[in-house]
Design an enzyme around this catalytic site. Structure first.
Site, short mmCIF file in Angstrom:
data_model
loop_
_atom_site.label_atom_id
_atom_site.label_comp_id
_atom_site.label_asym_id
_atom_site.label_seq_id
_atom_site.Cartn_x
_atom_site.Cartn_y
_atom_site.Cartn_z
N GLY A 1 6.36 2.96 7.07
CA GLY A 1 6.37 2.60 5.66
C GLY A 1 5.17 3.14 4.91
N ARG A 2 4.16 3.57 5.69
CA ARG A 2 2.97 4.12 5.01
C ARG A 2 2.30 5.18 5.88
NH1 ARG A 2 -2.04 0.04 5.53
NH2 ARG A 2 -1.54 -0.91 7.52
N LYS B 1 -2.01 8.11 7.89
CA LYS B 1 -1.67 6.69 7.67
C LYS B 1 -2.23 6.24 6.33
CE LYS B 1 -2.22 2.21 9.98
NZ LYS B 1 -2.72 1.55 11.20
N ASP C 1 3.37 -0.61 -0.72
CA ASP C 1 2.96 0.48 -1.61
C ASP C 1 2.70 1.78 -0.87
OD1 ASP C 1 0.67 -0.12 -0.26
OD2 ASP C 1 -0.54 -0.61 -2.02
N GLY C 2 2.84 1.76 0.45
CA GLY C 2 2.64 2.98 1.22
C GLY C 2 1.18 3.35 1.41
N ARG D 1 7.85 4.49 20.17
CA ARG D 1 7.56 3.10 20.54
C ARG D 1 8.78 2.46 21.19
NH1 ARG D 1 4.67 2.03 15.43
NH2 ARG D 1 4.34 4.11 14.64
N ASP E 1 7.30 -2.86 17.96
CA ASP E 1 7.06 -1.60 17.25
C ASP E 1 5.62 -1.14 17.44
OD1 ASP E 1 6.82 -4.04 15.63
OD2 ASP E 1 5.91 -2.74 14.14
N ASN E 2 4.80 -1.98 18.04
CA ASN E 2 3.41 -1.60 18.30
C ASN E 2 3.15 -1.39 19.78
OD1 ASN E 2 2.83 -1.73 15.57
ND2 ASN E 2 2.22 -3.88 15.65
P1 AMP Z 1 2.24 -3.15 11.29
O1 AMP Z 1 2.10 -4.62 11.15
O2 AMP Z 1 1.04 -2.38 10.88
O3 AMP Z 1 2.74 -2.75 12.62
O4 AMP Z 1 3.35 -2.71 10.22
C1 AMP Z 1 4.66 -3.16 10.25
C2 AMP Z 1 5.51 -2.35 9.33
O5 AMP Z 1 5.11 -2.54 7.98
C3 AMP Z 1 5.50 -0.88 9.58
O6 AMP Z 1 6.81 -0.44 9.39
C4 AMP Z 1 4.59 -0.35 8.50
O7 AMP Z 1 4.89 0.99 8.18
C5 AMP Z 1 4.91 -1.28 7.35
N1 AMP Z 1 3.81 -1.39 6.38
C6 AMP Z 1 2.61 -1.98 6.56
N2 AMP Z 1 1.86 -1.89 5.46
C7 AMP Z 1 2.57 -1.22 4.54
C8 AMP Z 1 2.35 -0.81 3.17
N3 AMP Z 1 1.22 -1.07 2.54
N4 AMP Z 1 3.33 -0.12 2.57
C9 AMP Z 1 4.49 0.14 3.18
N5 AMP Z 1 4.76 -0.22 4.44
C10 AMP Z 1 3.83 -0.90 5.12
MG MG Z 2 2.51 -0.96 13.51
#
Ligand code: AMP
Ligand code: MG
EC number: 2.7.7.-
Length: 492
Positions: free
Chosen positions: A96-97, A117, A129-130, A187, A257-258
């Site tokens: 997502g970002r 990232k 917001d990406g 993943r 996913d991690n």
């Molecule tokens: P994470 O908790 O970092 O593993 O993120 C979980 C999901 O949320 C992943 O698909 C990320 O790409 C998405 N994500 C986290 N922060 C953002 C953001 N600010 N904008 C868009 N997607 C996000």
């Molecule tokens: Mg992640």
């Protein structure tokens, strides 16, 4: 695609094999340009090992690449699709970002994902917001590089650039982009996505791609290639999570996913290192039930691997019952493999070369004394290494002195000398870990004052954790007692 003039001097050498996968596995999307990119930290030695010139990387047109303002020649930017169990609940996710520029081929032929990232919105951004804030990107840089230096497989950090733009969280924060380097970003959740949204054919294409990329030793005519894939991932994760436990690393968000297929640690959102030994330690503000507590990590590893096995079921056997039987047998091997790595790692931390059946209880008894008397995990093992009993804070506890005698007797029963044990312990017990208060101090200086020297000094100490040098002493010190426990946030 804009061709970057600096490409040749920098040494980018992209291949884009990920785009060979079925189109459902990714979306072609370019990074969104940012206003005023500025390079704030660059990993010279990592750059060099990737075949990149650290001096050329500092040129404005190279910084434009690290900021997503220009796409280097040969790159094919994309966002990866994936799913994941987040705190036990299944969700469709995706980058997502983050944007994968491509795979850098190093001078010795290795292949690494180069990912930006915080590079803007993608079709998987949902409400996000990406973007990313500077603090969390620097935090990932520091901790991932510390993990690498500790000998723990991990994604790496090549650079952080600030964007000149603000991101809006609870407060307004400076925006930044991290360049992440990984063996791959495949993943467990990537397989869950393929299994849920794709056909068997598409799942198979992902499995074949993954085998070729990470496990080329598994022969094409191997009797059950996909079972071999499961076995290999279990092997790597058992080893990885044992290594986390041995240094007191708490990942904090072990969603599927991690969890990488390569066996690298990924996603440094809410992670932190444990100070006082306590299996229930949790730092993440959102992990209210302690699902990802230190002591739960090995079990969560098994749970995640079971989700991986589930995703692979259609490929394991034609008959579903048979596939489940095969998968279950493999998953049940994980605990033993984890235990093996953990036990051997703990033996090394105690200077033990050979095996005795009582070792497990010797280790557990020490941990129990540490837990009871709130001993610092890292410093206790460091103090044992240098025979500085007072430094353990346990020297006046009867349980400890009794344990110490048993340990000394155990050391005496192996043929190696005290010196041999001391050297083994020096290599197995870090002098420093990224202590939370030190990381915060470095981030504050960088983010609030634009002073990166505190972070540079910290990184210097962390990149040689087994040096046991005099300047590391100050970094081994504990924070002043604090009424509020340390809390981490996902940094989204
Ligand atoms: P994470 O908790 O970092 O593993 O993120 C979980 C999901 O949320 C992943 O698909 C990320 O790409 C998405 N994500 C986290 N922060 C953002 C953001 N600010 N904008 C868009 N997607 C996000
Ligand atoms: Mg992640």
């Amino acid at each position: 695609m804009t061709e970057n003039k600096g490409t040749l001097e920098v040494g980018w050498s992209f291949d884009t094999r990920y785009t060979d996968l079925p189109s459902m596995m990714f979306s072609n999307v370019e990074p969104e340009p940012v206003e005023a990119p500025k390079l704030v930290i660059l990993n010279d030695s990592l750059a060099q090992s990737l075949g990149l010139d650290p001096v050329a990387l500092q040129h404005q047109n190279s910084i434009a690449v690290l900021a997503g303002n220009e796409v280097p020649k040969g790159a094919a930017p994309l966002a990866q699709a994936y799913a994941g169990h987040q705190f036990g609940h299944f969700t469709m996710l995706g980058d997502g970002r983050a944007i994968l520029l491509g795979e850098q081929i190093t001078p010795n032929g290795e292949r690494f994902d180069i990912q930006l990232k915080g590079s803007g919105r993608t079709p998987y951004s949902r409400q996000g917001d990406g973007r990313a804030a500077l603090g969390p990107m620097l935090r990932e840089y520091i901790i991932s590089e510390a993990m690498h230096a500790l000998g723990i497989p991990t994604t790496r950090s090549l650079a952080v650039v600030t964007t000149g733009e603000s991101v809006f969280r609870e407060t307004v924060l400076p925006g930044a982009i991290l360049t992440r380097v990984a063996a791959s970003h495949i993943r467990v959740g990537t397989f869950q996505f393929a299994a849920n949204a794709g056909s068997e054919e598409e799942l198979k294409a992902l499995a074949d791609y993954t085998l070729a990329r990470h496990f080329p030793e598994v022969e094409a005519d191997c009797e059950n290639r996909y079972l071999a894939l499961l076995q290999e991932v279990i092997k790597r994760q058992a080893e990885l999570i044992a290594k986390w436990q041995l240094v007191g690393f708490i990942h904090g968000v072990m969603n599927t996913d991690n969890m990488t297929i390569s066996g690298e640690t990924i996603d440094y959102g809410p992670c932190a290192f444990m100070d006082v030994y306590d299996p229930e330690t949790v730092f993440s503000s959102i992990d209210t039930r302690g699902r990802y507590a230190y002591g739960n990590q090995p079990r969560i590893g098994a749970w995640n691997l079971a989700r991986f096995a589930e995703a692979l079921l259609p490929l394991l056997a034609d008959d579903q019952d048979e596939a489940i039987k095969l998968a279950e047998a493999e998953i049940s091997n994980y605990a033993e493999q984890f235990e093996h790595h953990w036990l051997n790692g703990m033996r090394a931390k105690l200077g033990l070369f050979n095996e005795e059946s009582e070792d497990l209880s010797l280790i557990k008894d020490l941990l129990e004394v540490m837990h009871k008397h709130k001993a610092d995990f890292t410093n206790t093992f460091r103090a044992l290494t240098f025979d500085e009993q007072e430094e353990t804070g346990l020297h006046d506890k009867l349980e400890f002195t009794e344990w110490h005698e048993r340990w000394q007797a155990r050391l005496g029963r192996q043929e190696q000398t005290k010196d041999d044990s001391h050297n083994l312990m020096k290599m197995s017990n870090p002098a420093v870990i990224p202590r939370n208060h030190r990381v915060e101090e470095a981030l504050e200086a960088a983010v609030e004052q634009g002073d990166y020297q505190v972070m540079e000094r910290l990184l210097k100490v962390l990149t040689n954790p087994f040096a046991h040098s005099p300047e590391q002493k100050a970094y081994a010190k504990l924070p002043a007692p604090c009424a509020n426990p340390y809390r981490t946030y996902c940094g989204t």
